[in-house]
Design a protein around this motif. Structure first.
Motif, PDB file in Angstrom:
ATOM      1  N   ASP A  84       0.788  -1.430  -0.157  1.00 39.46           N
ATOM      2  CA  ASP A  84       0.022  -0.090  -0.073  1.00 39.46           C
ATOM      3  C   ASP A  84       0.753   1.248   0.075  1.00 39.46           C
ATOM      4  N   ALA A  85       2.150   1.141  -0.115  1.00 37.34           N
ATOM      5  CA  ALA A  85       3.010   2.222   0.113  1.00 37.34           C
ATOM      6  C   ALA A  85       4.416   1.944  -0.713  1.00 37.34           C
ATOM      7  N   PRO A  86       5.275   3.033  -1.269  1.00 39.88           N
ATOM      8  CA  PRO A  86       6.149   2.390  -1.860  1.00 39.88           C
ATOM      9  C   PRO A  86       7.349   2.162  -0.645  1.00 39.88           C
ATOM     10  N   LEU A  87       8.237   1.245  -1.044  1.00 36.82           N
ATOM     11  CA  LEU A  87       9.349   0.853   0.165  1.00 36.82           C
ATOM     12  C   LEU A  87      10.184   1.921   0.447  1.00 36.82           C
ATOM     13  N   GLY A  88      10.686   2.668  -0.357  1.00 34.27           N
ATOM     14  CA  GLY A  88      11.379   3.723  -0.002  1.00 34.27           C
ATOM     15  C   GLY A  88      12.990   3.105   0.233  1.00 34.27           C
ATOM     16  N   SER A  89      13.423   3.728   1.174  1.00 29.84           N
ATOM     17  CA  SER A  89      14.734   3.334   1.793  1.00 29.84           C
ATOM     18  C   SER A  89      14.681   3.004   2.962  1.00 29.84           C
ATOM     19  N   PRO A  90      14.664   1.478   3.171  1.00 33.37           N
ATOM     20  CA  PRO A  90      14.555   1.363   4.565  1.00 33.37           C
ATOM     21  C   PRO A  90      15.828   1.085   5.353  1.00 33.37           C
ATOM     22  N   GLY A  91      16.944   1.256   4.593  1.00 33.79           N
ATOM     23  CA  GLY A  91      18.045   1.192   5.074  1.00 33.79           C
ATOM     24  C   GLY A  91      18.889  -0.386   5.569  1.00 33.79           C
ATOM     25  N   GLY A  92      18.248  -1.374   4.882  1.00 38.56           N
ATOM     26  CA  GLY A  92      18.903  -2.508   4.796  1.00 38.56           C
ATOM     27  C   GLY A  92      17.746  -3.663   4.659  1.00 38.56           C
ATOM     28  N   ALA A  93      17.970  -4.551   3.790  1.00 41.34           N
ATOM     29  CA  ALA A  93      17.221  -5.812   3.517  1.00 41.34           C
ATOM     30  C   ALA A  93      16.782  -6.635   4.478  1.00 41.34           C
ATOM     31  N   ALA A  94      17.919  -6.791   5.340  1.00 43.64           N
ATOM     32  CA  ALA A  94      17.750  -8.011   6.474  1.00 43.64           C
ATOM     33  C   ALA A  94      16.627  -7.548   7.397  1.00 43.64           C
ATOM     34  N   ALA A  95      16.478  -6.103   7.705  1.00 43.74           N
ATOM     35  CA  ALA A  95      15.408  -5.975   8.751  1.00 43.74           C
ATOM     36  C   ALA A  95      14.038  -5.890   8.008  1.00 43.74           C
ATOM     37  N   VAL A  96      14.023  -6.040   6.637  1.00 47.50           N
ATOM     38  CA  VAL A  96      12.721  -5.864   5.827  1.00 47.50           C
ATOM     39  C   VAL A  96      12.206  -7.530   5.743  1.00 47.50           C
ATOM     40  N   GLY A  97      13.214  -8.160   5.330  1.00 52.80           N
ATOM     41  CA  GLY A  97      12.742  -9.627   5.035  1.00 52.80           C
ATOM     42  C   GLY A  97      12.553  -9.803   3.643  1.00 52.80           C
ATOM     43  N   PRO A  98      11.957 -11.176   3.310  1.00 54.56           N
ATOM     44  CA  PRO A  98      11.761 -11.418   1.874  1.00 54.56           C
ATOM     45  C   PRO A  98      10.211 -10.500   1.834  1.00 54.56           C
ATOM     46  N   LEU A  99      10.126  -9.899   0.755  1.00 55.25           N
ATOM     47  CA  LEU A  99       8.930  -9.223   0.180  1.00 55.25           C
ATOM     48  C   LEU A  99       8.070 -10.053  -0.825  1.00 55.25           C
ATOM     49  N   ASN A 100       7.027 -10.261  -0.628  1.00 53.83           N
ATOM     50  CA  ASN A 100       6.127 -11.212  -1.565  1.00 53.83           C
ATOM     51  C   ASN A 100       5.518 -10.473  -2.788  1.00 53.83           C
ATOM     52  N   VAL A 101       6.311  -9.412  -3.275  1.00 56.41           N
ATOM     53  CA  VAL A 101       5.922  -8.795  -4.331  1.00 56.41           C
ATOM     54  C   VAL A 101       6.951  -8.450  -5.193  1.00 56.41           C
ATOM     55  N   ASP A 102       6.499  -8.049  -6.578  1.00 53.16           N
ATOM     56  CA  ASP A 102       7.449  -7.699  -7.768  1.00 53.16           C
ATOM     57  C   ASP A 102       6.912  -6.623  -8.456  1.00 53.16           C
ATOM     58  N   THR A 103       7.737  -6.103  -9.427  1.00 50.14           N
ATOM     59  CA  THR A 103       7.172  -5.103 -10.117  1.00 50.14           C
ATOM     60  C   THR A 103       6.351  -5.533 -11.028  1.00 50.14           C
ATOM     61  N   PRO A 104       5.419  -4.968 -11.965  1.00 54.13           N
ATOM     62  CA  PRO A 104       4.431  -5.385 -12.757  1.00 54.13           C
ATOM     63  C   PRO A 104       5.267  -6.170 -13.864  1.00 54.13           C
ATOM     64  N   MET A 105       6.463  -5.602 -14.237  1.00 50.79           N
ATOM     65  CA  MET A 105       7.273  -6.186 -15.571  1.00 50.79           C
ATOM     66  C   MET A 105       7.728  -7.338 -15.099  1.00 50.79           C
ATOM     67  N   ILE A 106       8.246  -7.680 -13.955  1.00 51.43           N
ATOM     68  CA  ILE A 106       8.617  -9.055 -13.478  1.00 51.43           C
ATOM     69  C   ILE A 106       7.588  -9.822 -13.226  1.00 51.43           C
ATOM     70  N   ALA A 107       6.527  -9.344 -12.645  1.00 51.90           N
ATOM     71  CA  ALA A 107       5.189 -10.241 -12.355  1.00 51.90           C
ATOM     72  C   ALA A 107       4.726 -10.888 -13.697  1.00 51.90           C
ATOM     73  N   ALA A 108       4.801  -9.996 -14.666  1.00 55.92           N
ATOM     74  CA  ALA A 108       4.258 -10.358 -16.134  1.00 55.92           C
ATOM     75  C   ALA A 108       5.066 -11.501 -16.888  1.00 55.92           C
ATOM     76  N   LEU A 109       6.346 -11.542 -16.521  1.00 57.48           N
ATOM     77  CA  LEU A 109       6.933 -12.625 -17.340  1.00 57.48           C
ATOM     78  C   LEU A 109       6.607 -14.083 -17.052  1.00 57.48           C
ATOM     79  N   PRO A 110       6.562 -14.772 -18.151  1.00 56.16           N
ATOM     80  CA  PRO A 110       6.240 -16.051 -18.053  1.00 56.16           C
ATOM     81  C   PRO A 110       7.360 -16.953 -17.027  1.00 56.16           C
ATOM     82  N   PRO A 111       6.861 -18.049 -16.417  1.00 51.28           N
ATOM     83  CA  PRO A 111       7.925 -18.771 -15.612  1.00 51.28           C
ATOM     84  C   PRO A 111       9.229 -18.870 -16.385  1.00 51.28           C
ATOM     85  N   GLN A 112      10.373 -18.629 -15.540  1.00 52.90           N
ATOM     86  CA  GLN A 112      11.785 -19.063 -16.267  1.00 52.90           C
ATOM     87  C   GLN A 112      12.229 -20.356 -15.951  1.00 52.90           C
TER      88      GLN A 112
END
Length: 136
Positions: A84-112
């Motif tokens: 519901d909001a942009p991720l922005g710059s949270p200052g490190g991926a470890a604190a955020v953990g895996p995010l279960n979203v992708d950009t529309p471009m990646i989400a639209a790709l066929p399975p690789q």
């Protein structure tokens, strides 16, 4: 310019780059990894360890992969489906953990399909990530 993760990472997400990154700036989406352009210090450590050759310095992206540079940035600056909001710059991926979203471009790709033979490219500048520092 920062490093960018392109098509070879989609549906592979090996994560060797995440372990190597001294800045903790590689975030995990649902199908791909994304490098935060404002948090990346351009050390190249991620490029060296990527077993599928998915990491490129933005200026070195092959023409067929040019669209991945702005798309990588959109992961952090836009509201994406499931967020519901942009991720922005949270200052490190470890604190955020895996995010279960992708950009529309990646989400639209066929399975690789996973690559049959993993490969590494020569890093930009021939380099090691931190001017001789070792990451054992």
């Amino acid at each position: 310019m920062a490093y960018v993760i392109a098509l070879p990472c989609v549906d592979v997400t090996d994560r060797a780059c995440v372990a190597e990154c001294p800045m903790d700036c590689i975030y995990e989406g649902a199908r791909s990894l994304y490098i935060h352009p404002g948090e990346c210090m351009d050390c190249g450590g991620c490029e060296v360890v990527c077993p599928v050759g998915a990491v490129y310095y933005a200026e070195d992206l092959p023409s067929a992969l040019q669209e991945y540079a702005p798309d990588n940035g959109r992961f952090f600056t836009e509201v994406l489906p499931g967020r519901d909001a942009p991720l922005g710059s949270p200052g490190g991926a470890a604190a955020v953990g895996p995010l279960n979203v992708d950009t529309p471009m990646i989400a639209a790709l066929p399975p690789q399909s996973p690559p049959e033979q993993q490969r590494r490219r020569e890093p930009r500048g021939g380099g090691s990530c931190c001017a001789g520092d070792r990451h054992d």
